[in-house]
Motif scaffolding. Sequence first.
Motif, short mmCIF file in Angstrom:
data_model
loop_
_atom_site.label_atom_id
_atom_site.label_comp_id
_atom_site.label_asym_id
_atom_site.label_seq_id
_atom_site.Cartn_x
_atom_site.Cartn_y
_atom_site.Cartn_z
N VAL B 17 2.94 -4.98 4.74
CA VAL B 17 4.03 -4.18 4.19
C VAL B 17 3.49 -3.03 3.35
O VAL B 17 3.95 -1.89 3.45
N TRP B 18 2.50 -3.32 2.54
CA TRP B 18 1.92 -2.25 1.71
C TRP B 18 1.41 -1.10 2.57
O TRP B 18 1.67 0.07 2.29
N LEU B 19 0.71 -1.45 3.65
CA LEU B 19 0.16 -0.40 4.50
C LEU B 19 1.26 0.33 5.28
O LEU B 19 1.16 1.53 5.53
N LEU B 21 4.03 1.18 4.25
CA LEU B 21 4.71 2.16 3.41
C LEU B 21 3.86 3.39 3.14
O LEU B 21 4.25 4.26 2.38
N ALA B 22 2.67 3.43 3.75
CA ALA B 22 1.82 4.60 3.55
C ALA B 22 2.41 5.81 4.27
O ALA B 22 3.35 5.69 5.05
N ALA B 27 -3.03 4.26 8.48
CA ALA B 27 -2.72 3.12 7.62
C ALA B 27 -1.54 2.33 8.20
O ALA B 27 -1.53 1.09 8.16
N ILE B 28 -0.58 3.04 8.74
CA ILE B 28 0.59 2.35 9.30
C ILE B 28 0.19 1.49 10.50
O ILE B 28 0.68 0.38 10.68
#
Lengths: 960, 116
Positions: B17-19, B21-22, B27-28
């Motif tokens: 999830v963190w990635l 939101l990049a 990163a996605i």
Amino acid sequence: MTLLLPLLVLLPFLALLLLLLVDRLGRQAVAVAAGATMVAGLGLLAALSPPVLAGDVLVLWQPWLPDWGLDLSFRLDGLGLLFTLLIYGIGALIILYAAYYMPAEDRLTRFLVTLLAFAGGMLGVVLAENLLLMLLFWEVTSLSSFLLIATKWQSHDSRIAARMALAVTGGGGLALLAGILLLGHIAGSFELSVILDRGDLIRQNRLYAPMLVLLLLGAFTKSAQVPFHFWLPNAMAAPTPVSAYLHSATMVKAGVFLLARLYPAVAGTELWFLLVTGTGAVTLLLGAYLALLKHDFKGLLAYSTISHLGLITLLFGLDTPMSAVAGVFHIINHAVFKASLFMVAGVIDKQCGTRDMRRINGLAKYMPVTAALGIVAAGAMAGVPFLNGFLSKEMFFAETVAHPGFTGYGTLVLPAIATLAGILSVAYSARFVHDVFFNGEPVDLPRTPGPPPRVMRLPMEVLVAIVVIVGVAPQLAVGWLLEAAAGAVLGGAPPDFKLAVWHGFNLPLVMSIIALGGGLFYYWSRDRVFTLHERLALDISSPVAFERAYNGATALARAAMAALDRRRLAHQLGLFLGLAVMAGAFAWWSAPATSAGTALAGPLPLSPVDPVSAFAFAVLAIGAVGATLLSAQRLLAILLLGVSGLVVSLAFIRLSAPDLALTQLAVEVATTLLLLLALRFLPQTGPARRGRTARFAGAALAVGAGLGAAAASFAMLTRPFQTVSGYHIANAKPLGGGTNVVNVILVDFRGFDTLGEIAVLAMAALGVHALLEGVRLRAFVPSARSEADRHPIMLRMLMQPLLPLALAMAVYLFLRGHNLPGGGFVAGLIAAVALVLQYMAGGFAFADARVRLDGVALLGAGLLVATLTGAASMAFGFPFLKSAFTYIDAAPLDAIGLASSMVFDAGIFLVVVGTLLMVLTQLGRIAAPDAPPAAEPGRQPDPREPGAHEAPPRAAPAEG
Amino acid sequence: MELLLALAIGILAGCGVWLLLASRTFAILLGLALLGHAVNLLILAGGRIGAKAPPLALPGAAGLADPLPQALVLTAIVIGFGMSAFLVALALKGMGEGGSDAVDLPDAPPGREEEP
């Protein structure tokens, strides 16, 4: 005979094709074809009507979507017969009239096609037996009336009027949908035959009130009842034939038709009486009052239509048998005299070039016959004796006097309203007659008026003749029709009534006399009314007000969208994921405290942790967290991602899923290749770094999602469960012919799903192909300096002998897949990766010359093979994709059965190979050929340099 | 063991999830792959982890793992690859057309989540 019933509805729709065919023969042919359709409809109706007039109901029922309660069923009873007669009869006259009315430069075909579609929609509404089917046609009328009102689409007013009509009647249609769904729910059926018999059940249901309100919303919007009346006067922007058709016999009558249709099922309550009578009375008075004040005579007729619709509504609201009879009678009378009045208005409009009654005067001199027709029709509108409007108005007066719903002084309320309405309607009718046909000479007309063409007068003459005949000999002329229709409305035998001109000297007659005298007096003193009205009244039905509301609503929607959709992917995803996390948290907190739902750990005992698993977990955590933290160091991130993928595949082994482990391993390799290939073309550094707020929100969301996923998994893992897999395990061998249950599920039990999945895979590959076709990018990472560096000899030497080995391995896994871990997916992945590695090791030119496999062809062949395998079972009369084993269990045929699902698996294999080959080689091809490898020697990631600088030749600057 | 698996799923999901939101494509891509692992493990965990043998219907076999989640996950893994490939192609197309690997259009109104 009943079989012809649907034809009665379909006839206009079928005629649409005919009209398009004869289009090239000219206007006249089109008009003749359309008119002939209407006449043919009348003939068909005549053939069908004898049993209906005898009191029978013709019903034809054909299931369509029985699960939804939607059936193709039609019904012809007295009420339907009456309306069908009006729609076809007046439709025929309107077409004759329009053929002469419509300007030569207009496309008559287009107009008549829309008109026929509208007529078909109306016929569907009045002849549908299934209420959902009726609603379908109801929407057809809303849409086609939108087109009809916008016939003069070049004019701004027409467009606004059409949009307004659509918004109001379409919105009412939505309410009606909800009401009908409720009604069907209450009655247990959408068939009218059932619903009409269950009136008592429906009225006692607790959902009766909301259902009634929703139904009435639909009816009142369509029939232009206050406060939804404002669309009707604006719809006068349409050509006059449209107004004459929509506002006399059809469109607006659909609403009162609905009241009549559902009368036995939903009428008969206090609520019905209050809502319907109240709305009808207000509409009756307001419409009549405003009609006098309109200087545009079409506007006068429009408000008079509103007023008469209010009268009909009021009659149904009064809820006595005789008032329902009077309502039906007035539907007939109003349709006839209002259609002729609109036609007269159209003639005058055409001959004078204006519709302003302050300028049109004294036309009796210029067009005496038309004037006579108009005067007679207006007399009917006012309720002058010996004309049809008088009779139904008289019945209306009689019902108000005798209504049982009031006592004491209350008994005066209804007669007072009725008399007042009578006065007003006499006044506006008087204005129409006096202002247009007499009152001196015309003022400043654009054209000199003259009599209309002879044929154009014919429809008016027919209608006015009916007005007089009904007015003089009502029982003879329409008694039979009224009896049949009223019987259908009341759901039984109608009360004994006899239509007659003379009922003796009684109270209704006194009211009529008061209305006539008072109306003339009111008209005589109209100037004072005009002044007062102009000073005091606010015009709520103006298109400007509607437009303002409409634009306001649009702006509001835009603002709401802009607030929610910030055009940022992170924002959108954040909203979505945040909602998901909150939904989980809410479910958690709202679980009842006493149940097992609140404790995280369920009743299942925990199994012990072994050291290998703990170590693997640590590696996985390092891989995942490392890839996340180091995502800027991309090569490292890919490696760490690979590590976590490998641990996942180990976990699959630990969890007794060898097939998954194999697949995961192969996919991991393919994914790494994919990312490595893509990496070269993506810039090292980018413009966007997240702000502090966004980082904080993102971190909170990530932690929330992680905790939520962990908690949900733990809660699930510690609770017992039931599985449907027992069937699959037990039948894998006997039915599917294999012992590897996972593979048997994929290629046999759920083969259809798998077919869909490989189709998705093929689509993804084709999408990649389409997206990257022609894209040429220059790599950011410098290429190796020499051919030898680019394709190291070690790799090359290793890969070439590896290929046959890998292919052999793939074949082996494929063959044993049905019984042991393996199968088409894994085999395809391994074969494809081995092939792609040839490209990487030897270069594209080298591999292209040798591999010679076309990805698209592989995809197509794979899908074809898989589908044909499925279809083959259909050839034997079995369902799609039914495996050979499900019907041949004789031992000698064992091998054949195995082959059947293996062929399917081969299809999977081909699709997977094709997908990977296409995707990975396409990525290899996008390197710009002219990139000089030595141009940027030893280039380091440079944070000062935004990626856009190295944009490929085709690219536009990003921040331009 | 249950806790360990649940934690692994949680870590993978959180990192994914963190990635996701990049604001850059690479990163996605990573984030989607990690989230895919988490979901696959979660579906597999739907069959619980107490099984003693892989789902092979061999004579005399007992304590087989639930084959249904496995069949679901197997196709999910392969389709996950298709999804990644498509996203890579989208990212590269974006590079080709816009010359940037940002996922948002440059002309979008300045949002709070971005700083120069």
